[in-house]
Design an enzyme around this catalytic site. Structure first.
Site, PDB file in Angstrom:
ATOM      1  CG  HIS A  32      -4.836 -15.031  -5.081  1.00 38.21           C
ATOM      2  ND1 HIS A  32      -4.145 -16.061  -4.804  1.00 38.21           N
ATOM      3  CD2 HIS A  32      -4.310 -14.456  -6.191  1.00 38.21           C
ATOM      4  CE1 HIS A  32      -3.320 -16.561  -5.601  1.00 38.21           C
ATOM      5  NE2 HIS A  32      -3.388 -15.583  -6.663  1.00 38.21           N
TER       6      HIS A  32
ATOM      7  CG  ASP B 233      -5.621 -18.222  -2.339  1.00 39.06           C
ATOM      8  OD1 ASP B 233      -6.501 -17.831  -2.919  1.00 39.06           O
ATOM      9  OD2 ASP B 233      -4.442 -17.885  -2.761  1.00 39.06           O
TER      10      ASP B 233
ATOM     11  CB  SER C  43      -3.056 -17.576  -9.459  1.00 39.95           C
ATOM     12  OG  SER C  43      -2.075 -17.081  -8.575  1.00 39.95           O
TER      13      SER C  43
END
Length: 297
Positions: A93, A123, A200
């Site tokens: 993402h 992901d 992230s």
């Protein structure tokens, strides 16, 4: 399935200026590893008091050179150096919809990067800056040995603050966490180490200096709004080893270790379970005779 309001923790930014903090909204198995885990000369976890503080400092110094900042034309995230050939693993993402990728290492060096491959169901994605840059690969640990109560550090670039560290413990293991859009992360590690926008794709590290997970999500607080303090989730390192390794070797994932039904599902409002809303043509469910509207309990 574990259900929470979850916020992907890639930071969406339009400009990053040195010395300026840009606060922005969040955008952003268990299978054996497929490459050898390096465990030579691990740092001793048997520490207490002042020696624990020194252990933190040692782990941070060891880890940060292996954690990079990843900036795209869509936002900001983190990455972990996967090998000496210039491959860097991050969250899928972080790169979603990006047309340009730039990597900044902890020592300040910057490189344009290309996407090697991405696998949205877990992901995970890999970018490459090419070989010959004297990169320091992270030491990926065995996440099957992670225990609740283990002290961990989260390393990344929250809100554009490069090479930041937060600390906490492993709060739970084996969580199946829904990220939305049909993405369910299996066996996620829950941690109390704060995970913020920009974390992230970074590193969740134990006191041996081994990366045991990739921070990916923070739980949202549906009552107060924003993120829920101390509830974050990381993709286990064994999954990272497997999926990223396949992407590096093949440019794609050739064995996801996931069973596939070939259906789209929605909650059944009439009774517990799910209802089939769409079928993949000639997929497993269609071949088995399932129809749109069928209920799965």
């Amino acid at each position: 399935m574990f259900r929470l309001s979850l916020i992907r923790v890639a930071a969406i930014v339009s400009v990053v200026v040195a010395g300026t903090l840009l606060v922005s909204g969040c955008g952003g198995s268990g299978n054996a590893p497929t490459r050898t885990i390096t465990t030579a000369n691990p740092l001793s976890p048997q520490v207490s008091g002042a020696s624990l503080e020194r252990q933190f400092v040692t782990v941070v110094r060891q880890t940060l050179p292996s954690v990079a900042q990843i900036q795209t034309d869509r936002g900001l995230g983190s990455g972990v150096i996967f090998d000496a050939n210039g491959d860097i693993v991050t969250n899928a993402h972080v790169l979603a919809g990006a047309s340009s990728i730039r990597v900044t290492l902890a020592d300040g060096r910057q490189f344009a990067a290309r996407l090697v491959g991405s696998y949205a169901p877990d992901d995970l994605a890999v970018v490459s800056v090419g070989a010959g840059h004297n990169l320091k690969p992270a030491r990926l640990g065995d996440s099957s040995k992670v225990e609740v109560g283990d002290i961990v550090l989260a390393a990344g670039n929250p809100l554009g603050l490069q090479s930041s560290i937060t600390d906490g413990i492993v709060s739970a293991v084996g969580r199946n966490v829904s990220e939305g859009r049909g993405v369910v992360l299996p066996n996620a590690i829950q941690t109390s180490a704060p995970i913020n926008p920009g974390n992230s794709g970074g590193a969740l590290v134990d006191l041996r200096g081994q990366v045991i997970g990739i921070p990916t999500l923070a739980a949202g607080n549906p009552q107060a709004g924003g993120t829920a303090a101390g509830i974050g989730f990381a993709i286990p390192s064994n999954i990272v080893q497997d999926i990223a390794g396949q992407i590096v070797r093949n440019g794609r994932v050739v064995n996801s270790h996931r069973a596939a039904l070939g259906v789209s599902l929605a909650d059944n409002l009439a009774r517990p379970g799910a209802v089939v809303t769409a079928l993949q043509t000639a997929g497993p469910a269609a071949n088995a005779g399932l129809l749109v509207g069928d209920s799965i309990d």
